[in-house]
Write a protein that holds these residues in place. Sequence first.
Motif, short mmCIF file in Angstrom:
data_model
loop_
_atom_site.label_atom_id
_atom_site.label_comp_id
_atom_site.label_asym_id
_atom_site.label_seq_id
_atom_site.Cartn_x
_atom_site.Cartn_y
_atom_site.Cartn_z
N THR A 74 0.71 -1.31 0.06
CA THR A 74 -0.12 0.01 -0.02
C THR A 74 0.96 1.28 0.04
O THR A 74 0.55 2.10 -0.64
CB THR A 74 -0.95 -0.04 1.03
OG1 THR A 74 -1.99 -1.13 1.13
CG2 THR A 74 -1.67 1.29 1.39
N GLN A 78 1.00 4.26 -2.56
CA GLN A 78 0.92 5.83 -2.25
C GLN A 78 2.18 6.71 -3.00
O GLN A 78 2.02 7.73 -3.53
CB GLN A 78 0.69 5.86 -0.93
CG GLN A 78 -0.30 5.41 -0.24
CD GLN A 78 -0.43 5.43 1.28
OE1 GLN A 78 0.65 4.99 1.80
NE2 GLN A 78 -1.64 5.56 1.87
N GLY A 283 -4.04 2.61 -1.67
CA GLY A 283 -3.18 3.54 -1.67
C GLY A 283 -3.10 4.17 -2.95
O GLY A 283 -2.13 5.27 -3.21
N GLU A 286 -4.60 8.81 -4.55
CA GLU A 286 -4.23 10.04 -4.92
C GLU A 286 -3.43 10.04 -6.22
O GLU A 286 -2.96 11.06 -6.49
CB GLU A 286 -3.34 10.39 -3.81
CG GLU A 286 -4.09 10.46 -2.24
CD GLU A 286 -5.31 11.44 -2.36
OE1 GLU A 286 -5.23 12.34 -3.12
OE2 GLU A 286 -6.46 10.93 -1.83
N HIS A 287 -3.34 8.82 -6.87
CA HIS A 287 -2.59 8.82 -8.09
C HIS A 287 -3.55 9.77 -9.14
O HIS A 287 -4.78 9.64 -9.13
CB HIS A 287 -2.60 7.52 -8.87
CG HIS A 287 -1.64 7.25 -9.73
ND1 HIS A 287 -1.80 7.87 -11.01
CD2 HIS A 287 -0.43 6.63 -9.90
CE1 HIS A 287 -0.87 7.53 -11.93
NE2 HIS A 287 0.03 6.81 -11.24
#
Length: 307
Positions: A74, A78, A283, A286-287
Amino acid sequence: MLDVRRLRLLCDLARLGTIAAVAQAHTYTPSAVSQQLSRLEREVGMPLLERTGRRVTLTTAGRVLVGHAETVLTALEQTTAALAAVATGLTGPLRIGAFPTAVRTLLPATLVTLGQQHPGLELRVTELDPVAVPAALHERRLDVGLLNDYDVVPVEPDPELETVPLLDETVFLALPDGAPPDPAQRGGGPGAADPLGDTRDAAWVMATPGTLCHTATLHVCRAAGFTPRPRHHADDFVTVLALVAAGQGVSLIPQLAAAHPPAGVRLVPLTTRRRTRIAYRRGAAEHPATAAFVTAIQAATSTFLGR
């Protein structure tokens, strides 16, 4: 230093249950998977697997390592997302998995928006059953995918995936014109009829046994006091509606598939709901590519529903 690729193999073994399944998921040979896991045991300095004949189970140390490995994986997602966020423009592949109805109704507008806003993205769509999406995400064959379930057949969330709601649909009973229940003939409004009860003796057009749609139909009908009698099996809702229009049976149809029914089909809303969620590896929220997809498909869904 533990090898991340070997940690991923161990996590997949915990999820899939057999070395053969892990090998198939990664297009390795079982021997290659076993060798990599043996090297991981040497890195750790203690046994991670217990082998009894052809069976393999995790030791206590193996289970502990899997728990920490999932945290590591994870964190890597991130990290990848954070690095992508500081890059100039979105580039590279975005692999999308979706069920046929969503591919036909929601993805075209989504892909147009993404292509206009982020021309550097290489958009790749795979049409597949929602039950296959989690494995494809775990195996990194997809970056984002659409999952669905029915309120009568809820699906347990996958702890290694994150999801956000996309759509909560009405499910309709699709009937040939003139078939009961007909509220007008009953002398009442839509609530005057028992739509499912009146189909207990009807032939049904059902999805393939083992699919979520087939299971949901069984649950809905059994809750109404009968077991449906299938005449035809079809998984594409366009085909299902064509068979209903031809008088070949009745069926359950979700809202996405019911937007433009053919002539000869009457749709009766039920209380059953189908729920769709956008899924990606934990994770990855936020990409920038993941976030762009979520925004685009949510907008396309609102437009399709006329909101």
